[in-house]
Scaffold this motif. Structure first.
Motif, PDB file in Angstrom:
ATOM      1  N   ALA A 219      -7.280  10.921  -1.165  1.00  0.00           N
ATOM      2  CA  ALA A 219      -6.670  10.151  -2.152  1.00  0.00           C
ATOM      3  C   ALA A 219      -6.389   8.692  -1.705  1.00  0.00           C
ATOM      4  N   TYR A 220      -6.189   8.463  -0.447  1.00  0.00           N
ATOM      5  CA  TYR A 220      -5.787   7.364  -0.007  1.00  0.00           C
ATOM      6  C   TYR A 220      -7.090   6.351   0.265  1.00  0.00           C
ATOM      7  N   GLY A 221      -8.006   7.350   1.094  1.00  0.00           N
ATOM      8  CA  GLY A 221      -9.335   6.687   1.252  1.00  0.00           C
ATOM      9  C   GLY A 221     -10.061   6.185   0.116  1.00  0.00           C
ATOM     10  N   ALA A 222      -9.959   7.088  -1.100  1.00  0.00           N
ATOM     11  CA  ALA A 222     -10.669   6.616  -2.382  1.00  0.00           C
ATOM     12  C   ALA A 222     -10.014   5.310  -2.915  1.00  0.00           C
ATOM     13  N   SER A 223      -8.872   5.086  -2.761  1.00  0.00           N
ATOM     14  CA  SER A 223      -8.009   4.112  -3.481  1.00  0.00           C
ATOM     15  C   SER A 223      -8.454   2.889  -2.638  1.00  0.00           C
ATOM     16  N   LYS A 224      -8.736   2.897  -1.323  1.00  0.00           N
ATOM     17  CA  LYS A 224      -8.889   1.701  -0.432  1.00  0.00           C
ATOM     18  C   LYS A 224     -10.370   1.543  -0.786  1.00  0.00           C
ATOM     19  N   ALA A 225     -11.183   2.560  -0.705  1.00  0.00           N
ATOM     20  CA  ALA A 225     -12.711   2.169  -0.905  1.00  0.00           C
ATOM     21  C   ALA A 225     -13.026   1.373  -2.278  1.00  0.00           C
ATOM     22  N   GLY A 226     -12.111   1.752  -3.227  1.00  0.00           N
ATOM     23  CA  GLY A 226     -12.304   1.134  -4.518  1.00  0.00           C
ATOM     24  C   GLY A 226     -11.946  -0.218  -4.708  1.00  0.00           C
ATOM     25  N   VAL A 227     -10.862  -0.886  -3.598  1.00  0.00           N
ATOM     26  CA  VAL A 227     -10.622  -1.959  -3.569  1.00  0.00           C
ATOM     27  C   VAL A 227     -11.617  -2.856  -2.839  1.00  0.00           C
ATOM     28  N   GLU A 228     -12.229  -2.058  -1.955  1.00  0.00           N
ATOM     29  CA  GLU A 228     -13.248  -2.982  -1.140  1.00  0.00           C
ATOM     30  C   GLU A 228     -14.392  -3.275  -2.155  1.00  0.00           C
ATOM     31  N   ILE A 229     -15.058  -2.343  -3.108  1.00  0.00           N
ATOM     32  CA  ILE A 229     -16.296  -2.902  -3.836  1.00  0.00           C
ATOM     33  C   ILE A 229     -15.707  -3.809  -4.829  1.00  0.00           C
ATOM     34  N   LEU A 230     -14.423  -3.885  -5.083  1.00  0.00           N
ATOM     35  CA  LEU A 230     -13.824  -4.746  -5.914  1.00  0.00           C
ATOM     36  C   LEU A 230     -13.800  -6.078  -5.415  1.00  0.00           C
TER      37      LEU A 230
ATOM     38  N   GLY B 101       0.754  -1.291   0.003  1.00  0.00           N
ATOM     39  CA  GLY B 101       0.004   0.025   0.102  1.00  0.00           C
ATOM     40  C   GLY B 101       0.844   1.223  -0.023  1.00  0.00           C
ATOM     41  N   LEU B 102       0.164   2.317  -0.652  1.00  0.00           N
ATOM     42  CA  LEU B 102       0.942   3.739  -0.606  1.00  0.00           C
ATOM     43  C   LEU B 102       0.029   4.665   0.162  1.00  0.00           C
ATOM     44  N   TYR B 103       0.494   5.425   1.289  1.00  0.00           N
ATOM     45  CA  TYR B 103      -0.340   6.512   1.550  1.00  0.00           C
ATOM     46  C   TYR B 103       0.621   7.607   1.780  1.00  0.00           C
ATOM     47  N   GLU B 104      -0.081   8.853   1.238  1.00  0.00           N
ATOM     48  CA  GLU B 104       0.549  10.066   1.372  1.00  0.00           C
ATOM     49  C   GLU B 104      -0.709  10.905   1.742  1.00  0.00           C
ATOM     50  N   PHE B 105      -0.731  11.310   3.296  1.00  0.00           N
ATOM     51  CA  PHE B 105      -1.620  11.787   3.551  1.00  0.00           C
ATOM     52  C   PHE B 105      -1.578  13.458   3.593  1.00  0.00           C
ATOM     53  N   ALA B 106      -2.295  13.864   2.745  1.00  0.00           N
ATOM     54  CA  ALA B 106      -2.268  15.454   2.233  1.00  0.00           C
ATOM     55  C   ALA B 106      -3.622  15.858   2.196  1.00  0.00           C
ATOM     56  N   PRO B 107      -4.128  16.887   2.100  1.00  0.00           N
ATOM     57  CA  PRO B 107      -5.346  17.586   1.871  1.00  0.00           C
ATOM     58  C   PRO B 107      -5.404  17.501   0.375  1.00  0.00           C
ATOM     59  N   THR B 108      -6.534  17.739   0.050  1.00  0.00           N
ATOM     60  CA  THR B 108      -6.880  17.277  -1.589  1.00  0.00           C
ATOM     61  C   THR B 108      -6.278  18.525  -2.328  1.00  0.00           C
ATOM     62  N   ALA B 109      -6.040  19.862  -1.773  1.00  0.00           N
ATOM     63  CA  ALA B 109      -5.663  20.704  -2.685  1.00  0.00           C
ATOM     64  C   ALA B 109      -3.914  20.604  -2.704  1.00  0.00           C
ATOM     65  N   ALA B 110      -3.520  19.965  -1.845  1.00  0.00           N
ATOM     66  CA  ALA B 110      -1.961  19.607  -1.940  1.00  0.00           C
ATOM     67  C   ALA B 110      -1.841  18.389  -2.372  1.00  0.00           C
ATOM     68  N   THR B 111      -2.832  17.567  -3.135  1.00  0.00           N
ATOM     69  CA  THR B 111      -2.571  16.314  -3.597  1.00  0.00           C
ATOM     70  C   THR B 111      -2.808  16.547  -5.329  1.00  0.00           C
ATOM     71  N   ASP B 112      -1.554  16.442  -6.093  1.00  0.00           N
ATOM     72  CA  ASP B 112      -1.610  16.561  -7.163  1.00  0.00           C
ATOM     73  C   ASP B 112      -1.931  15.390  -8.080  1.00  0.00           C
ATOM     74  N   ALA B 113      -2.058  15.628  -9.434  1.00  0.00           N
ATOM     75  CA  ALA B 113      -2.618  14.470 -10.236  1.00  0.00           C
ATOM     76  C   ALA B 113      -1.582  13.288 -10.308  1.00  0.00           C
ATOM     77  N   THR B 114      -0.366  13.741 -10.056  1.00  0.00           N
ATOM     78  CA  THR B 114       0.806  12.482 -10.055  1.00  0.00           C
ATOM     79  C   THR B 114       0.535  11.573  -8.624  1.00  0.00           C
ATOM     80  N   SER B 115       0.446  12.376  -7.666  1.00  0.00           N
ATOM     81  CA  SER B 115       0.236  11.622  -6.275  1.00  0.00           C
ATOM     82  C   SER B 115      -0.999  10.915  -6.337  1.00  0.00           C
ATOM     83  N   PHE B 116      -2.146  11.399  -6.824  1.00  0.00           N
ATOM     84  CA  PHE B 116      -3.429  10.763  -6.973  1.00  0.00           C
ATOM     85  C   PHE B 116      -3.310   9.453  -7.573  1.00  0.00           C
ATOM     86  N   ASP B 117      -2.650   9.393  -8.744  1.00  0.00           N
ATOM     87  CA  ASP B 117      -2.294   8.403  -9.642  1.00  0.00           C
ATOM     88  C   ASP B 117      -1.453   7.358  -9.045  1.00  0.00           C
ATOM     89  N   ARG B 118      -0.345   7.814  -8.379  1.00  0.00           N
ATOM     90  CA  ARG B 118       0.402   6.724  -7.562  1.00  0.00           C
ATOM     91  C   ARG B 118      -0.521   5.782  -6.385  1.00  0.00           C
TER      92      ARG B 118
END
Length: 250
Positions: free
Chosen positions: A153-164, A91-108
């Motif tokens: 971003a981290y929460g969304a990525s983990k929610a995605g794998v739960e529904i998967l 797992g990858l986790y970078e705990f940052a607010p949304t405005a400080a999370t760029d597209a590259t970090s989200f994609d990671r």
């Protein structure tokens, strides 16, 4: 020395196996007789764990892989071979607010936490289905259901794998392949220590249990879901978070 033979003859692939929860899971499965394929990015730590498991009487080998890379993820699946158990823990986790999370970090986050499990299941579950049995365990996170001011971003990525998990349980369940998720709350690992530093004690104040978890405790749950004792558990998200704290005053 192995403490059990319940997984004798089974091969297990554990991603993110060189530290924290993954390392505890790998050792637990090996103690139960499974041959464990360890995966991570750090070859030195991986080979050291192979030696640790061998010293305890278990069997393991290490395959280095970067799960941020789709081709490397598929190479890992190929080199792992015909596995009976997949534990998707990396797992990858970078705990940052949304405005400080760029597209590259989200994609990671999506690449490691959501896409890599998707690709591994797609590559390995059909073989399990052909053999008529298999167990896939995803290590999720309480962040998927307990929002916070940072880490979207981290929460969304983990929610995605739960529904998967539920989709895969439906897709492969009739062929004898079970798919479940363990959803840990705060756990004391090298990663959380590095992230929180001198503030690490805050983890022990976040739940009704009054303390953060230990990797070995999560490993016990993963081992249960991987083994025959959980033969009727499929499509479940099992919370292992010490219990939610009361929001009542006083």
């Amino acid at each position: 020395m192995s403490t059990s033979t319940v997984l004798q003859g089974r091969t297990a692939l554990v991603t993110g196996a060189t530290s924290g929860i993954g390392k505890a899971v790998a050792r637990s499965l090996a103690r139960q007789g499974a041959e464990v394929v360890l995966s991570g990015r750090d070859r030195a730590r991986g080979e050291a764990l192979v030696k640790e498991i061998a010293a305890e009487g278990g069997t393991a080998r290490f395959v280095a892989a970067d799960l941020m890379d789709a081709a490397d993820t598929l190479r890992l699946a190929s080199e792992a071979g015909a596995v009976d158990i997949l534990v998707s823990n990396a797992g990858l986790y970078e705990f940052a607010p949304t405005a400080a999370t760029d597209a590259t970090s989200f994609d990671r986050h999506i690449a490691v936490n959501t896409r890599a499990p998707f690709l591994l299941v797609g590559a390995l579950a059909p073989g399990m289905a052909e053999r008529g049995q298999g167990s896939i365990v995803i290590v999720g996170s309480s962040a998927a259901r307990q929002p916070a001011p940072i880490g979207a971003a981290y929460g969304a990525s983990k929610a995605g794998v739960e529904i998967l998990t539920r989709y895969w349980a439906t897709e492969f369940g009739p062929a004898g392949v079970r798919v479940n998720t363990v959803s840990p709350g705060p756990v004391h690992t090298e990663g959380t220590q590095a992230m929180l530093g001198e503030h690490i004690s805050v983890l022990d104040t976040t739940n009704a249990r009054g303390r953060a978890g230990d990797p070995a405790e999560i490993a016990e749950i993963v081992s249960f879901l991987a083994g025959p004792a959980s033969s009727y558990v499929n499509g479940a998200v099992l919370f292992a978070d010490g219990g939610e704290r009361s929001t009542l005053p006083g």
